[in-house]
Design an enzyme around this catalytic site. Structure first.
Site, PDB file in Angstrom:
ATOM      1  N   HIS A 121      99.969  32.021  32.142  1.00 57.16           N
ATOM      2  CA  HIS A 121     101.185  31.422  32.702  1.00 57.16           C
ATOM      3  C   HIS A 121     100.852  29.864  33.127  1.00 57.16           C
ATOM      4  CE1 HIS A 121     103.381  35.189  33.211  1.00 57.16           C
ATOM      5  NE2 HIS A 121     102.495  35.621  33.816  1.00 57.16           N
ATOM      6  N   ASP A 157     100.980  40.991  27.060  1.00 59.39           N
ATOM      7  CA  ASP A 157     100.992  41.384  28.642  1.00 59.39           C
ATOM      8  C   ASP A 157     102.331  41.597  28.925  1.00 59.39           C
ATOM      9  OD1 ASP A 157      99.487  40.363  31.184  1.00 59.39           O
ATOM     10  OD2 ASP A 157     101.561  39.992  31.457  1.00 59.39           O
ATOM     11  N   HIS A 159     104.422  40.186  30.914  1.00 55.19           N
ATOM     12  CA  HIS A 159     105.013  38.776  31.171  1.00 55.19           C
ATOM     13  C   HIS A 159     105.250  37.821  30.149  1.00 55.19           C
ATOM     14  CE1 HIS A 159     103.760  40.362  35.232  1.00 55.19           C
ATOM     15  NE2 HIS A 159     104.793  40.258  35.515  1.00 55.19           N
ATOM     16  N   ASP A 242      99.283  45.425  32.186  1.00 52.09           N
ATOM     17  CA  ASP A 242     100.409  45.477  32.850  1.00 52.09           C
ATOM     18  C   ASP A 242     101.742  45.953  32.222  1.00 52.09           C
ATOM     19  OD1 ASP A 242     100.519  43.034  31.916  1.00 52.09           O
ATOM     20  OD2 ASP A 242     100.954  41.960  33.563  1.00 52.09           O
TER      21      ASP A 242
HETATM   22 ZN   LIG Z   1     101.211  39.908  33.343  1.00 60.71          ZN
END
Ligand SMILES: [Zn+2]
Length: 335
Positions: A121, A157, A159, A242
Protein backbone atom coordinates in the site's frame (compact mmCIF):
# COMPACT_ATOMS: atom_id res chain seq x y z
CA UNK A 1 19.53 -25.12 -6.90
CA UNK A 2 18.25 -24.13 -3.50
CA UNK A 3 15.25 -22.17 -2.29
CA UNK A 4 16.16 -19.42 0.18
CA UNK A 5 14.22 -17.20 2.53
CA UNK A 6 14.72 -14.14 4.67
CA UNK A 7 12.83 -13.54 7.89
CA UNK A 8 12.25 -10.08 9.38
CA UNK A 9 9.82 -10.34 12.29
CA UNK A 10 10.22 -6.75 13.61
CA UNK A 11 9.14 -7.63 17.18
CA UNK A 12 9.21 -4.00 18.30
CA UNK A 13 6.96 -2.81 15.48
CA UNK A 14 3.76 -3.42 17.41
CA UNK A 15 0.72 -1.39 18.49
CA UNK A 16 -2.11 -2.26 20.91
CA UNK A 17 -4.96 -4.22 19.29
CA UNK A 18 -3.57 -3.77 15.77
CA UNK A 19 -3.94 -6.79 13.42
CA UNK A 20 -0.54 -6.18 11.75
CA UNK A 21 1.38 -7.53 14.73
CA UNK A 22 4.42 -9.74 15.44
CA UNK A 23 2.10 -12.57 16.53
CA UNK A 24 1.24 -13.07 12.83
CA UNK A 25 4.42 -15.19 12.70
CA UNK A 26 3.87 -17.16 15.92
CA UNK A 27 2.74 -20.39 14.22
CA UNK A 28 5.03 -20.04 11.21
CA UNK A 29 8.33 -19.29 12.93
CA UNK A 30 8.82 -22.65 14.69
CA UNK A 31 7.86 -24.45 11.43
CA UNK A 32 10.41 -22.68 9.23
CA UNK A 33 13.16 -25.24 9.81
CA UNK A 34 10.92 -28.02 8.51
CA UNK A 35 10.80 -26.54 5.01
CA UNK A 36 13.43 -27.51 2.49
CA UNK A 37 14.73 -23.93 2.25
CA UNK A 38 17.79 -22.11 3.55
CA UNK A 39 17.67 -18.98 5.69
CA UNK A 40 19.67 -16.03 4.43
CA UNK A 41 20.72 -13.11 6.56
CA UNK A 42 19.16 -9.91 5.27
CA UNK A 43 20.76 -6.52 5.25
CA UNK A 44 18.80 -3.29 5.63
CA UNK A 45 18.04 -1.39 2.44
CA UNK A 46 20.11 1.74 1.89
CA UNK A 47 18.46 5.14 1.61
CA UNK A 48 19.46 5.17 -2.04
CA UNK A 49 17.57 1.90 -2.60
CA UNK A 50 14.49 3.27 -0.79
CA UNK A 51 14.66 6.30 -3.10
CA UNK A 52 14.24 4.00 -6.12
CA UNK A 53 10.53 4.27 -5.22
CA UNK A 54 9.99 6.87 -2.49
CA UNK A 55 10.43 10.62 -2.40
CA UNK A 56 13.43 11.36 -0.13
CA UNK A 57 11.29 13.98 1.65
CA UNK A 58 8.92 11.18 2.77
CA UNK A 59 11.85 9.10 3.99
CA UNK A 60 13.21 12.02 6.03
CA UNK A 61 9.75 12.74 7.47
CA UNK A 62 9.22 9.09 8.49
CA UNK A 63 12.61 8.90 10.16
CA UNK A 64 11.77 12.05 12.12
CA UNK A 65 8.28 10.93 13.15
CA UNK A 66 9.69 7.60 14.41
CA UNK A 67 12.39 9.45 16.36
CA UNK A 68 10.27 12.24 17.80
CA UNK A 69 6.60 11.27 17.89
CA UNK A 70 6.36 7.48 18.01
CA UNK A 71 4.46 5.51 19.02
CA UNK A 72 1.59 6.94 17.03
CA UNK A 73 -0.85 6.63 14.16
CA UNK A 74 0.14 8.21 10.84
CA UNK A 75 -2.93 7.51 8.67
CA UNK A 76 -6.52 6.37 8.85
CA UNK A 77 -5.94 2.68 7.90
CA UNK A 78 -4.67 2.95 10.69
CA UNK A 79 -0.93 2.75 10.04
CA UNK A 80 1.23 3.03 13.15
CA UNK A 81 4.87 3.73 13.85
CA UNK A 82 7.00 2.94 16.88
CA UNK A 83 10.55 4.15 17.64
CA UNK A 84 11.91 1.05 15.82
CA UNK A 85 9.63 1.20 12.76
CA UNK A 86 11.95 3.15 10.47
CA UNK A 87 14.81 0.69 10.92
CA UNK A 88 12.40 -2.27 10.81
CA UNK A 89 11.06 -1.01 7.47
CA UNK A 90 14.62 -0.65 6.11
CA UNK A 91 15.21 -4.29 7.09
CA UNK A 92 11.97 -5.47 5.47
CA UNK A 93 12.83 -3.78 2.17
CA UNK A 94 16.44 -4.99 2.34
CA UNK A 95 15.27 -8.56 2.94
CA UNK A 96 13.43 -8.53 -0.39
CA UNK A 97 16.51 -7.16 -2.17
CA UNK A 98 18.59 -9.91 -0.51
CA UNK A 99 16.20 -12.55 -1.92
CA UNK A 100 16.05 -10.92 -5.32
CA UNK A 101 19.83 -10.58 -5.65
CA UNK A 102 20.27 -14.25 -4.64
CA UNK A 103 17.90 -15.29 -7.45
CA UNK A 104 19.47 -12.89 -9.96
CA UNK A 105 22.98 -14.08 -9.12
CA UNK A 106 21.93 -17.72 -9.44
CA UNK A 107 22.81 -18.27 -5.82
CA UNK A 108 19.23 -19.55 -5.38
CA UNK A 109 16.56 -20.96 -7.66
CA UNK A 110 13.81 -18.95 -5.99
CA UNK A 111 13.16 -17.14 -2.72
CA UNK A 112 10.59 -16.03 -0.19
CA UNK A 113 10.93 -12.82 1.84
CA UNK A 114 8.91 -13.28 5.04
CA UNK A 115 8.81 -9.76 6.35
CA UNK A 116 6.91 -7.12 8.23
CA UNK A 117 5.93 -4.35 8.08
CA UNK A 118 4.32 -5.15 4.72
CA UNK A 119 4.69 -2.86 1.71
CA UNK A 120 2.19 -2.91 -1.16
CA UNK A 121 0.00 0.00 0.00
CA UNK A 122 2.96 2.38 0.45
CA UNK A 123 3.00 4.92 -2.38
CA UNK A 124 5.99 6.95 -3.62
CA UNK A 125 4.78 9.95 -1.59
CA UNK A 126 3.10 8.30 1.40
CA UNK A 127 3.20 5.45 3.89
CA UNK A 128 -0.28 3.96 4.29
CA UNK A 129 -2.31 0.81 4.87
CA UNK A 130 -0.06 -0.75 7.56
CA UNK A 131 2.87 -0.26 5.12
CA UNK A 132 5.93 1.99 5.54
CA UNK A 133 8.05 1.35 2.43
CA UNK A 134 6.95 -0.55 -0.67
CA UNK A 135 9.24 -3.55 -0.28
CA UNK A 136 8.35 -5.33 -3.53
CA UNK A 137 8.50 -2.16 -5.63
CA UNK A 138 11.94 -1.28 -4.25
CA UNK A 139 13.25 -4.76 -5.06
CA UNK A 140 11.73 -4.65 -8.56
CA UNK A 141 13.52 -1.35 -9.25
CA UNK A 142 16.71 -2.87 -7.83
CA UNK A 143 16.38 -5.78 -10.27
CA UNK A 144 16.20 -3.23 -13.09
CA UNK A 145 19.24 -1.45 -11.65
CA UNK A 146 21.03 -4.82 -11.76
CA UNK A 147 20.46 -4.96 -15.49
CA UNK A 148 17.05 -6.54 -16.13
CA UNK A 149 14.82 -4.80 -18.65
CA UNK A 150 11.39 -6.14 -17.72
CA UNK A 151 10.00 -7.28 -14.37
CA UNK A 152 6.43 -8.34 -13.54
CA UNK A 153 4.68 -8.23 -10.17
CA UNK A 154 1.60 -10.33 -9.42
CA UNK A 155 -0.17 -9.34 -6.21
CA UNK A 156 -2.71 -11.75 -4.73
CA UNK A 157 -3.06 -10.17 -1.33
CA UNK A 158 -6.75 -9.58 -0.51
CA UNK A 159 -6.30 -5.81 -0.91
CA UNK A 160 -5.43 -3.79 -4.00
CA UNK A 161 -1.71 -3.09 -4.30
CA UNK A 162 -2.30 0.62 -4.80
CA UNK A 163 1.22 1.61 -3.82
CA UNK A 164 2.82 -0.76 -6.30
CA UNK A 165 0.43 0.40 -9.01
CA UNK A 166 1.29 4.05 -8.23
CA UNK A 167 5.02 3.35 -8.35
CA UNK A 168 4.86 1.81 -11.81
CA UNK A 169 1.91 3.59 -13.42
CA UNK A 170 4.21 5.18 -16.01
CA UNK A 171 7.14 2.76 -15.89
CA UNK A 172 7.07 0.59 -18.97
CA UNK A 173 9.73 -1.73 -17.56
CA UNK A 174 7.40 -3.06 -14.87
CA UNK A 175 4.05 -4.81 -15.29
CA UNK A 176 1.63 -5.12 -12.38
CA UNK A 177 -1.37 -7.39 -11.84
CA UNK A 178 -3.49 -7.29 -8.68
CA UNK A 179 -6.36 -9.55 -7.61
CA UNK A 180 -8.30 -8.18 -4.66
CA UNK A 181 -11.65 -8.00 -2.94
CA UNK A 182 -13.67 -5.11 -4.35
CA UNK A 183 -15.31 -2.68 -1.93
CA UNK A 184 -12.73 -2.81 0.85
CA UNK A 185 -9.61 -0.77 1.69
CA UNK A 186 -8.03 1.10 -0.11
CA UNK A 187 -10.88 1.49 -2.66
CA UNK A 188 -8.71 1.57 -5.79
CA UNK A 189 -8.09 -1.25 -8.26
CA UNK A 190 -11.07 -1.12 -10.58
CA UNK A 191 -10.65 -2.72 -14.03
CA UNK A 192 -10.28 0.65 -15.74
CA UNK A 193 -7.75 2.25 -13.35
CA UNK A 194 -4.99 2.57 -15.96
CA UNK A 195 -6.42 3.00 -19.48
CA UNK A 196 -3.02 4.15 -20.80
CA UNK A 197 -1.37 0.89 -19.69
CA UNK A 198 -3.60 -1.91 -20.95
CA UNK A 199 -2.04 -5.38 -20.60
CA UNK A 200 0.64 -3.87 -18.31
CA UNK A 201 -1.41 -2.63 -15.33
CA UNK A 202 -4.11 -5.24 -14.75
CA UNK A 203 -6.70 -5.14 -11.99
CA UNK A 204 -8.96 -8.03 -11.05
CA UNK A 205 -11.53 -6.80 -8.51
CA UNK A 206 -13.47 -9.69 -6.95
CA UNK A 207 -16.70 -10.20 -5.02
CA UNK A 208 -16.66 -11.61 -1.50
CA UNK A 209 -15.89 -15.33 -1.14
CA UNK A 210 -14.22 -15.71 -4.53
CA UNK A 211 -12.04 -18.72 -3.77
CA UNK A 212 -9.91 -21.54 -5.15
CA UNK A 213 -12.04 -22.16 -8.25
CA UNK A 214 -12.25 -18.48 -9.23
CA UNK A 215 -8.53 -17.94 -8.59
CA UNK A 216 -7.67 -20.95 -10.73
CA UNK A 217 -9.73 -19.47 -13.58
CA UNK A 218 -7.95 -16.13 -13.11
CA UNK A 219 -4.52 -17.80 -13.11
CA UNK A 220 -5.34 -19.57 -16.37
CA UNK A 221 -7.26 -16.84 -18.16
CA UNK A 222 -5.53 -13.67 -16.93
CA UNK A 223 -2.11 -14.47 -15.39
CA UNK A 224 -1.01 -16.42 -18.48
CA UNK A 225 -1.83 -13.82 -21.17
CA UNK A 226 -0.53 -11.03 -18.89
CA UNK A 227 2.87 -12.71 -18.60
CA UNK A 228 2.90 -13.78 -22.27
CA UNK A 229 2.20 -10.20 -23.40
CA UNK A 230 4.85 -8.56 -21.21
CA UNK A 231 7.58 -11.21 -21.35
CA UNK A 232 9.21 -10.40 -18.00
CA UNK A 233 12.66 -11.68 -17.11
CA UNK A 234 11.71 -12.09 -13.47
CA UNK A 235 8.47 -12.32 -11.47
CA UNK A 236 7.79 -10.99 -7.99
CA UNK A 237 4.73 -12.21 -6.11
CA UNK A 238 3.11 -10.01 -3.47
CA UNK A 239 1.52 -12.83 -1.50
CA UNK A 240 -0.99 -11.94 1.19
CA UNK A 241 -2.60 -14.69 3.23
CA UNK A 242 -5.54 -12.41 3.97
CA UNK A 243 -7.33 -13.77 0.87
CA UNK A 244 -7.90 -16.93 2.97
CA UNK A 245 -11.62 -17.37 3.77
CA UNK A 246 -10.85 -17.31 7.49
CA UNK A 247 -8.95 -14.01 7.57
CA UNK A 248 -10.30 -11.72 10.32
CA UNK A 249 -10.31 -8.49 8.26
CA UNK A 250 -11.41 -9.52 4.73
CA UNK A 251 -14.00 -11.77 3.03
CA UNK A 252 -12.37 -13.71 0.21
CA UNK A 253 -12.40 -17.49 -0.16
CA UNK A 254 -8.99 -19.07 -0.76
CA UNK A 255 -7.97 -22.16 1.20
CA UNK A 256 -4.45 -23.43 1.89
CA UNK A 257 -4.86 -25.75 -1.11
CA UNK A 258 -5.71 -22.68 -3.20
CA UNK A 259 -2.50 -20.96 -2.11
CA UNK A 260 -0.56 -24.06 -3.14
CA UNK A 261 -2.33 -24.10 -6.53
CA UNK A 262 -1.55 -20.40 -7.09
CA UNK A 263 2.11 -20.77 -6.13
CA UNK A 264 2.37 -23.66 -8.60
CA UNK A 265 0.78 -21.59 -11.39
CA UNK A 266 3.14 -18.64 -10.96
CA UNK A 267 6.14 -20.97 -10.57
CA UNK A 268 5.21 -22.56 -13.91
CA UNK A 269 5.03 -19.11 -15.53
CA UNK A 270 8.44 -18.23 -14.14
CA UNK A 271 9.84 -21.52 -15.44
CA UNK A 272 8.43 -20.94 -18.89
CA UNK A 273 9.29 -17.26 -19.30
CA UNK A 274 11.91 -16.24 -16.73
CA UNK A 275 14.28 -19.18 -16.44
CA UNK A 276 12.59 -19.90 -13.09
CA UNK A 277 13.41 -16.51 -11.53
CA UNK A 278 10.69 -15.80 -8.95
CA UNK A 279 10.62 -14.10 -5.54
CA UNK A 280 7.66 -14.32 -3.17
CA UNK A 281 7.19 -11.33 -0.88
CA UNK A 282 4.86 -11.44 2.12
CA UNK A 283 2.22 -8.73 2.35
CA UNK A 284 -0.86 -9.20 4.60
CA UNK A 285 -2.51 -12.14 6.36
CA UNK A 286 -3.81 -11.63 9.86
CA UNK A 287 -4.56 -15.11 11.19
CA UNK A 288 -1.33 -16.76 12.37
CA UNK A 289 -2.44 -20.27 11.32
CA UNK A 290 -3.31 -19.09 7.80
CA UNK A 291 0.07 -17.36 7.54
CA UNK A 292 1.86 -20.58 8.54
CA UNK A 293 -0.18 -22.82 6.23
CA UNK A 294 0.05 -20.33 3.38
CA UNK A 295 3.82 -19.97 3.75
CA UNK A 296 4.12 -23.75 3.82
CA UNK A 297 2.17 -23.88 0.54
CA UNK A 298 4.63 -21.40 -1.02
CA UNK A 299 7.65 -23.37 0.21
CA UNK A 300 6.22 -26.68 -0.96
CA UNK A 301 5.56 -25.30 -4.45
CA UNK A 302 8.94 -23.53 -4.58
CA UNK A 303 10.80 -26.71 -3.64
CA UNK A 304 8.79 -29.04 -5.87
CA UNK A 305 6.95 -30.85 -3.08
CA UNK A 306 3.40 -32.16 -2.95
CA UNK A 307 0.65 -30.14 -1.28
CA UNK A 308 0.41 -30.44 2.50
CA UNK A 309 -2.39 -32.38 4.13
CA UNK A 310 -3.93 -29.26 5.62
CA UNK A 311 -7.64 -29.28 4.74
CA UNK A 312 -9.41 -25.99 5.31
CA UNK A 313 -11.93 -25.69 2.45
CA UNK A 314 -13.89 -22.47 2.00
CA UNK A 315 -17.28 -23.05 3.70
CA UNK A 316 -18.93 -20.26 1.68
CA UNK A 317 -20.50 -20.64 -1.76
CA UNK A 318 -18.17 -19.23 -4.40
CA UNK A 319 -19.62 -16.56 -6.69
CA UNK A 320 -19.52 -17.11 -10.45
CA UNK A 321 -16.89 -14.73 -11.83
CA UNK A 322 -16.78 -15.82 -15.47
CA UNK A 323 -18.38 -12.65 -16.82
CA UNK A 324 -16.02 -10.51 -14.70
CA UNK A 325 -13.04 -12.43 -16.04
CA UNK A 326 -14.32 -12.05 -19.62
CA UNK A 327 -14.79 -8.32 -19.09
CA UNK A 328 -11.18 -7.96 -17.88
CA UNK A 329 -9.80 -10.04 -20.76
CA UNK A 330 -11.73 -7.91 -23.24
CA UNK A 331 -10.63 -4.60 -21.71
CA UNK A 332 -6.97 -5.59 -22.06
CA UNK A 333 -7.33 -7.37 -25.37
CA UNK A 334 -6.02 -10.65 -23.97
CA UNK A 335 -6.56 -13.45 -26.45
ZN1 LIG B 1 -4.02 -7.24 2.47
Amino acid sequence: MRTVYTFVASPNHVYPDHPERPARFDVLEPRLKAFDAEWMEARPATLEEISYVHNPALVTALEKVCREQAPGIIDYAPTYVTPSSFVDALHAAGAVITCSRAVLNRDAKNAFAIIRPPGHHAEPESAMGFCIFNNVAIAARDALAQGLERVAIIDYDAHHGNGTQAAFLDDEQVAFLSTHQWGIYPGTGWIEDAPHAKKRIVNVPLPAYAGDKVYEQIAEQIFIPFIEAFKPQMIFISVGFDAHWNDPITQLGLSSAGYFMLAGKVMALAEKHCDGRIVFVLEGGYDPMNVANGAEAVFRAATGKEASEVSDPNPHKEPDCESRIDEIRKWHGFK
